[in-house]
Design a protein around this motif. Structure first.
Motif, PDB file in Angstrom:
ATOM      1  N   VAL A   6       0.853  -1.192   0.000  1.00  0.00           N
ATOM      2  CA  VAL A   6       0.000   0.000   0.000  1.00  0.00           C
ATOM      3  C   VAL A   6       0.886   1.239   0.000  1.00  0.00           C
ATOM      4  O   VAL A   6       1.583   1.524   0.981  1.00  0.00           O
ATOM      5  CB  VAL A   6      -0.935   0.018   1.220  1.00  0.00           C
ATOM      6  CG1 VAL A   6      -1.846   1.255   1.174  1.00  0.00           C
ATOM      7  CG2 VAL A   6      -1.766  -1.257   1.270  1.00  0.00           C
ATOM      8  N   GLY A   7       0.875   1.964  -1.117  1.00  0.00           N
ATOM      9  CA  GLY A   7       1.665   3.185  -1.233  1.00  0.00           C
ATOM     10  C   GLY A   7       2.762   3.058  -2.266  1.00  0.00           C
ATOM     11  O   GLY A   7       3.535   2.097  -2.253  1.00  0.00           O
ATOM     12  N   ALA A   8       2.832   4.044  -3.182  1.00  0.00           N
ATOM     13  CA  ALA A   8       3.850   4.032  -4.238  1.00  0.00           C
ATOM     14  C   ALA A   8       4.832   5.175  -4.063  1.00  0.00           C
ATOM     15  O   ALA A   8       5.276   5.789  -5.028  1.00  0.00           O
ATOM     16  CB  ALA A   8       3.202   4.089  -5.614  1.00  0.00           C
ATOM     17  N   GLY A   9       5.162   5.472  -2.797  1.00  0.00           N
ATOM     18  CA  GLY A   9       6.245   6.402  -2.530  1.00  0.00           C
ATOM     19  C   GLY A   9       7.572   5.667  -2.592  1.00  0.00           C
ATOM     20  O   GLY A   9       7.641   4.505  -3.004  1.00  0.00           O
ATOM     21  N   PRO A  10       8.666   6.314  -2.180  1.00  0.00           N
ATOM     22  CA  PRO A  10       9.976   5.654  -2.228  1.00  0.00           C
ATOM     23  C   PRO A  10       9.994   4.306  -1.513  1.00  0.00           C
ATOM     24  O   PRO A  10      10.547   3.326  -2.039  1.00  0.00           O
ATOM     25  CB  PRO A  10      10.898   6.669  -1.534  1.00  0.00           C
ATOM     26  CG  PRO A  10      10.255   7.990  -1.791  1.00  0.00           C
ATOM     27  CD  PRO A  10       8.789   7.727  -1.745  1.00  0.00           C
ATOM     28  N   SER A  11       9.365   4.207  -0.341  1.00  0.00           N
ATOM     29  CA  SER A  11       9.387   2.954   0.420  1.00  0.00           C
ATOM     30  C   SER A  11       8.594   1.859  -0.279  1.00  0.00           C
ATOM     31  O   SER A  11       9.029   0.702  -0.350  1.00  0.00           O
ATOM     32  CB  SER A  11       8.832   3.178   1.826  1.00  0.00           C
ATOM     33  OG  SER A  11       9.620   4.114   2.532  1.00  0.00           O
ATOM     34  N   GLY A  12       7.421   2.203  -0.806  1.00  0.00           N
ATOM     35  CA  GLY A  12       6.616   1.205  -1.503  1.00  0.00           C
ATOM     36  C   GLY A  12       7.273   0.721  -2.778  1.00  0.00           C
ATOM     37  O   GLY A  12       7.248  -0.471  -3.093  1.00  0.00           O
ATOM     38  N   LEU A  13       7.891   1.657  -3.503  1.00  0.00           N
ATOM     39  CA  LEU A  13       8.541   1.279  -4.763  1.00  0.00           C
ATOM     40  C   LEU A  13       9.717   0.345  -4.538  1.00  0.00           C
ATOM     41  O   LEU A  13       9.868  -0.671  -5.224  1.00  0.00           O
ATOM     42  CB  LEU A  13       9.001   2.531  -5.511  1.00  0.00           C
ATOM     43  CG  LEU A  13       7.902   3.451  -6.052  1.00  0.00           C
ATOM     44  CD1 LEU A  13       8.511   4.692  -6.684  1.00  0.00           C
ATOM     45  CD2 LEU A  13       7.029   2.714  -7.066  1.00  0.00           C
ATOM     46  N   VAL A  14      10.566   0.668  -3.564  1.00  0.00           N
ATOM     47  CA  VAL A  14      11.745  -0.178  -3.354  1.00  0.00           C
ATOM     48  C   VAL A  14      11.344  -1.512  -2.744  1.00  0.00           C
ATOM     49  O   VAL A  14      11.958  -2.547  -3.037  1.00  0.00           O
ATOM     50  CB  VAL A  14      12.800   0.546  -2.485  1.00  0.00           C
ATOM     51  CG1 VAL A  14      12.380   0.622  -1.022  1.00  0.00           C
ATOM     52  CG2 VAL A  14      14.154  -0.125  -2.626  1.00  0.00           C
ATOM     53  N   THR A  15      10.308  -1.531  -1.920  1.00  0.00           N
ATOM     54  CA  THR A  15       9.823  -2.800  -1.383  1.00  0.00           C
ATOM     55  C   THR A  15       9.320  -3.695  -2.507  1.00  0.00           C
ATOM     56  O   THR A  15       9.632  -4.888  -2.561  1.00  0.00           O
ATOM     57  CB  THR A  15       8.710  -2.556  -0.351  1.00  0.00           C
ATOM     58  OG1 THR A  15       9.230  -1.777   0.737  1.00  0.00           O
ATOM     59  CG2 THR A  15       8.179  -3.869   0.200  1.00  0.00           C
ATOM     60  N   ALA A  16       8.549  -3.104  -3.419  1.00  0.00           N
ATOM     61  CA  ALA A  16       8.051  -3.881  -4.564  1.00  0.00           C
ATOM     62  C   ALA A  16       9.205  -4.375  -5.429  1.00  0.00           C
ATOM     63  O   ALA A  16       9.214  -5.528  -5.885  1.00  0.00           O
ATOM     64  CB  ALA A  16       7.100  -3.025  -5.398  1.00  0.00           C
ATOM     65  N   ALA A  17      10.204  -3.516  -5.656  1.00  0.00           N
ATOM     66  CA  ALA A  17      11.333  -3.890  -6.510  1.00  0.00           C
ATOM     67  C   ALA A  17      12.123  -5.044  -5.904  1.00  0.00           C
ATOM     68  O   ALA A  17      12.466  -6.009  -6.594  1.00  0.00           O
ATOM     69  CB  ALA A  17      12.245  -2.684  -6.731  1.00  0.00           C
ATOM     70  N   VAL A  18      12.403  -4.951  -4.614  1.00  0.00           N
ATOM     71  CA  VAL A  18      13.200  -5.992  -3.965  1.00  0.00           C
ATOM     72  C   VAL A  18      12.427  -7.308  -3.894  1.00  0.00           C
ATOM     73  O   VAL A  18      12.946  -8.374  -4.242  1.00  0.00           O
ATOM     74  CB  VAL A  18      13.637  -5.537  -2.554  1.00  0.00           C
ATOM     75  CG1 VAL A  18      14.247  -6.707  -1.767  1.00  0.00           C
ATOM     76  CG2 VAL A  18      14.635  -4.391  -2.651  1.00  0.00           C
ATOM     77  N   LEU A  19      11.184  -7.256  -3.450  1.00  0.00           N
ATOM     78  CA  LEU A  19      10.403  -8.491  -3.312  1.00  0.00           C
ATOM     79  C   LEU A  19      10.158  -9.156  -4.661  1.00  0.00           C
ATOM     80  O   LEU A  19      10.125 -10.393  -4.765  1.00  0.00           O
ATOM     81  CB  LEU A  19       9.083  -8.207  -2.609  1.00  0.00           C
ATOM     82  CG  LEU A  19       9.194  -7.732  -1.153  1.00  0.00           C
ATOM     83  CD1 LEU A  19       7.806  -7.516  -0.549  1.00  0.00           C
ATOM     84  CD2 LEU A  19       9.987  -8.710  -0.301  1.00  0.00           C
TER      85      LEU A  19
END
Length: 489
Positions: A6-19
């Protein structure tokens, strides 16, 4: 696994990228029409820019372009995040304009109800990651007299509602707060407003970009030595002993640094020397702020607060009144967990309404739920990236989950409302970041190379030093899977 972020800020984007790199099926849900989180075009205000420089405000393997300004603007950051999402292949995984209405545990996962332009639908996932951050819900005080103020044509606005700042032109503007956002808005207002007044409950130190000679804010806030000076770690007996023994030296050094900061910013000439010593630093100084105070374009009412709004003015805690057509509430943020089912919120919060998170990621008592980017620190993109790698390690079985008692005893405690944090004297001191990163790397069994760690004592952190984490963890997880497969056959 199927994972909703939930959320496409810096934290959401990098979490999605890594996972995604670890083979998980990730969907990012973002209510705004564009990605960026706090950098979304829907949340801009005049002169918004990073506190970090372009080197440190980046992910480990995708640097910001060298031709960006030293402190990138909101537009620059949003362009960088768009580029990062494309490079990492997560752009097609982001559902923009999609709000999460409700999330409830369901079997061994979560049932997530979402709403977009097509209506309401349900997404069933194995894990839920909340990356909507600690800066998602602006806190606006419930000042008495708001109805009178509004009826007289006055407006109370959040900084994220200012857009190009046209609402400030020709008005009597009162900005409430002392953080960088408050000072950014005050400087912008001072160019076009009839009058600009900053009302600050407490005046804390503002760190200039250059302190003295070659010493910059990066040396004070982005090195291990600077962090030790500002807020030494005391998690072990040795650290506590060291912090006690060298306390006189640290006080002397910080006093000297404070004199240089006062000289560089002109805080003394503006009557804005803080009443507390370093390390009680608030943020970087906004260019032109102290100059505008000295030449009268900005008035600061320090150690004051608003007690009531009136018809065309505000009343302060000393009984004085200040003319006001627009009040900008740069007064911090609350953390909103209303998307979670009430039964889940009850398990997350203790009797005082405080939430504890292990490594700022895992809560106690609520399985298959994680938080991303829940912290207030410089180098926040890198901190979120290391947290995402830690979470990937946990999902792969490399990092065991903590027991409930451990989370309650050692977890980071979050006061979810601005009022609650203020009542408990919670300071937002940009420190502890190296220790937090070190802790997660130790959990993963992937500590920084000794030479890099030694260098960080005097050289400002560079995110690229952490680019080894994902490849090494992928190799370890792959080796374990291969051994397991061989054993099974």
């Amino acid at each position: 696994m199927r994972i909703a972020v939930v959320g496409a800020g810096p934290s959401g984007l990098v979490t999605a990228a890594v996972l995604t790199q670890f083979g998980h099926e990730v969907t990012v849900l973002e209510k705004a029409p564009d990605l960026g989180g706090v950098w979304s075009s829907t949340r801009r205000y005049p002169d918004v820019s990073t506190q970090d420089d372009r080197v440190s405000y980046a992910f480990s393997d995708v640097p910001m372009p060298a031709d960006f300004p030293l402190h990138p603007t909101g537009n620059h950051v949003r362009a960088y995040l768009e580029h990062y999402a494309e490079v990492k292949g997560v752009r097609e995984r982001i559902r923009l304009g999609t709000s999460v209405e409700r999330a409830v545990p369901a079997g061994d996962g979560w049932s997530v109800q979402v709403r977009d332009a097509q209506g309401t639908s349900v997404l069933d996932v194995d894990w839920l990651v909340l990356a909507n951050g600690v800066f998602s819900t602006p806190h606006v005080p419930d000042w008495p007299g708001r109805d009178v103020f509004d009826a007289s044509g006055g407006r109370v606005v959040e900084p994220t509602q200012l857009g190009d700042g046209a609402v400030l032109a020709g008005r009597d503007v009162v900005v409430v707060g002392w953080g960088k956002t408050a000072c950014d808005v005050a400087v912008a207002a001072s160019r076009t407003a009839r009058s600009t007044t900053v009302v600050a409950r407490a005046v804390r130190w503002k760190v200039p970009k250059r302190i003295v000679g070659p010493l910059t804010f990066r040396h004070l806030l982005l090195t291990r030595l600077g962090e030790h000076l500002m807020a030494p770690e005391r998690t072990t007996r040795l650290q506590t002993l060291l912090a006690t023994v060298d306390a006189p030296v640290r006080r002397a050094v910080l006093w000297s640094v404070a004199q240089q900061i006062a000289r560089r910013t002109g805080a003394s000439g503006a009557g804005l020397l803080p009443g507390t010593p370093l390390p009680y630093a608030d943020s970087l100084v906004t260019d032109g702020f102290f100059e505008a105070v000295r030449n009268g374009r900005i008035t600061v009412r320090r150690e004051r607060s608003i007690t009531a709004l009136g018809a065309g003015d505000v009343q302060l805690s000393d009984g004085s009144r200040v003319p006001a057509d627009v009040v900008v509430a740069a007064t911090g943020f609350d953390q909103d967990l209303s998307l979670l089912d009430a039964s889940v919120r009850d398990r997350l919060l203790d009797a005082d309404g405080v939430m504890a998170l292990h490594r700022r990621i895992l809560p106690a008592g609520v399985p298959r739920l994680a938080f991303a980017g829940w912290g207030n620190t410089y180098r926040s993109p890198l901190s979120a990236e290391v947290g995402a790698v830690w979470l990937a390690g946990h999902l792969a079985g490399v990092v065991p989950g903590p027991c409930r008692d451990e989370v309650q005893r050692t977890g980071h405690r979050f006061h979810l409302t601005h009022r609650q944090a203020a009542a408990h004297g919670q300071q937002q001191v940009p420190s502890g970041s190296f220790a937090v990163l070190d802790q997660m790397l130790d959990d993963l069994g992937l500590p920084l190379p000794a030479a890099v760690r030694r260098g960080q004592w005097t050289k400002p952190l560079t995110p690229s030093s952490y680019a080894y984490l994902v490849p090494m963890l992928l190799a370890r997880v792959g080796a374990v899977a291969e051994r397991t497969s061989v054993t099974a056959h």
